[in-house]
Design an enzyme around this catalytic site. Structure first.
Site, PDB file in Angstrom:
ATOM      1  N   ASN A 279       0.798  -1.217   0.000  1.00  0.00           N
ATOM      2  CA  ASN A 279       0.000   0.000   0.000  1.00  0.00           C
ATOM      3  C   ASN A 279       0.836   1.275   0.000  1.00  0.00           C
ATOM      4  OD1 ASN A 279      -2.326   1.897   0.920  1.00  0.00           O
ATOM      5  ND2 ASN A 279      -0.873   1.986   2.616  1.00  0.00           N
TER       6      ASN A 279
ATOM      7  N   TYR B  42       5.083   8.932 -10.964  1.00  0.00           N
ATOM      8  CA  TYR B  42       3.979   8.209 -10.323  1.00  0.00           C
ATOM      9  C   TYR B  42       3.318   7.259 -11.317  1.00  0.00           C
ATOM     10  CZ  TYR B  42      -0.113   7.461  -7.334  1.00  0.00           C
ATOM     11  OH  TYR B  42      -1.087   6.897  -6.540  1.00  0.00           O
TER      12      TYR B  42
ATOM     13  N   LYS C 189       3.472   3.087 -10.899  1.00  0.00           N
ATOM     14  CA  LYS C 189       2.224   2.343 -10.732  1.00  0.00           C
ATOM     15  C   LYS C 189       1.977   1.399 -11.901  1.00  0.00           C
ATOM     16  CE  LYS C 189       0.870   3.861  -6.715  1.00  0.00           C
ATOM     17  NZ  LYS C 189       0.772   2.952  -5.558  1.00  0.00           N
TER      18      LYS C 189
ATOM     19  N   THR D 243      -7.245  11.267   1.491  1.00  0.00           N
ATOM     20  CA  THR D 243      -6.069  11.016   2.321  1.00  0.00           C
ATOM     21  C   THR D 243      -5.112  12.199   2.228  1.00  0.00           C
ATOM     22  OG1 THR D 243      -4.873   9.966   0.501  1.00  0.00           O
ATOM     23  CG2 THR D 243      -6.232   8.531   1.888  1.00  0.00           C
TER      24      THR D 243
END
Length: 246
Positions: free
Chosen positions: A84, A150, A154, A184
């Protein structure tokens, strides 16, 4: 007995995943730079925590060379690994990104999950079943200006899940799932981005303003339901929002 390893367990989605698993009486080994404080009634006695900077490859390799992982899963009949932990920085166009942030992001988002997956599979050969969940992103399948690092890291998780599934290791299921947009601290960082570095900043700010962000607990419940369900791993990649529960 089912046991789970969760990275980035001390905040955000990781903390919600940890709480969800503990609520189902599944012991958790949490790996993060910080510890998570839980009340006893939340199952804190079933949580083992190791303070570890997963963006430091040397620190992770040293930890993996020890016995903590093997000892944790030794009495498990079923084992889970949830990769995670992640970071969205550096945000900005190629040529304007901080080199140290690039290295940290590549290690945290991609290097650590691959190292942990390899060690996890090696340590769980005695288990009847083991499952690996990579927390991916829509950015793995859609390129965004300013998110080159990013997106690339991913996407690497998605391809790792696809290739590992083809390995055909006994009792191993793996999937890389995009969980949707969650409320978040990472999303707060996205909203704070300079639009010159991240042209879609206004779109993500609008999602927050319009109440379109999912809560960590809601996403954690669905992720764990799917992770434990019969359909997990049938497809190596997917989007949680379009998957059936169970």
């Amino acid at each position: 007995m089912i046991k789970a390893i969760v990275t980035g367990h001390s905040a955000g989605l990781g903390a919600a995943l940890t709480a969800e698993l503990l609520g189902r009486r599944i012991p958790v080994l949490g790996l993060s730079r910080r510890t998570l404080t839980l009340p006893a009634e939340a199952g804190a006695e079933a949580l083992q925590q190791h303070v570890l900077d997963l963006s430091d490859p040397g620190a992770l390799i040293t930890w993996l060379s020890g016995t903590a992982l093997a000892r944790f899963v030794a009495d498990a009949s079923h084992a889970l690994l949830i990769n995670n932990a992640g970071m969205v920085q550096p945000v900005g166009p190629c040529g304007a990104q901080d080199a140290a942030q690039i290295a940290a992001a590549v290690q945290l988002n991609l290097g650590a999950p691959l190292l942990l997956a390899n060690a996890f599979v090696a340590a769980t050969t005695h288990c009847a079943e083991r499952r690996i969940l990579h927390v991916s992103s829509g950015a793995a399948r859609n390129a965004y200006a300013g998110w080159g690092i990013y997106c690339a890291t991913k996407a690497g998780l998605d391809l790792h899940a696809q290739a590992t599934r083809l390995d055909g290791r006994p009792g191993l299921r793996i999937a890389s799932l995009a969980p949707g947009v969650i409320d978040t601290a990472m999303q707060a960082q996205v909203r704070a981005s300079d639009p010159a570095d991240f042209p879609l900043q206004a779109r993500f700010a609008a999602l927050k303003a319009d109440g379109q962000l999912s809560t960590p607990s809601e996403v954690a419940r669905r992720l764990v339901e799917y992770l434990l369900g019969h359909a997990f791993g049938h497809a190596p990649t997917g989007d949680l929002r379009t998957l059936p529960e169970g």
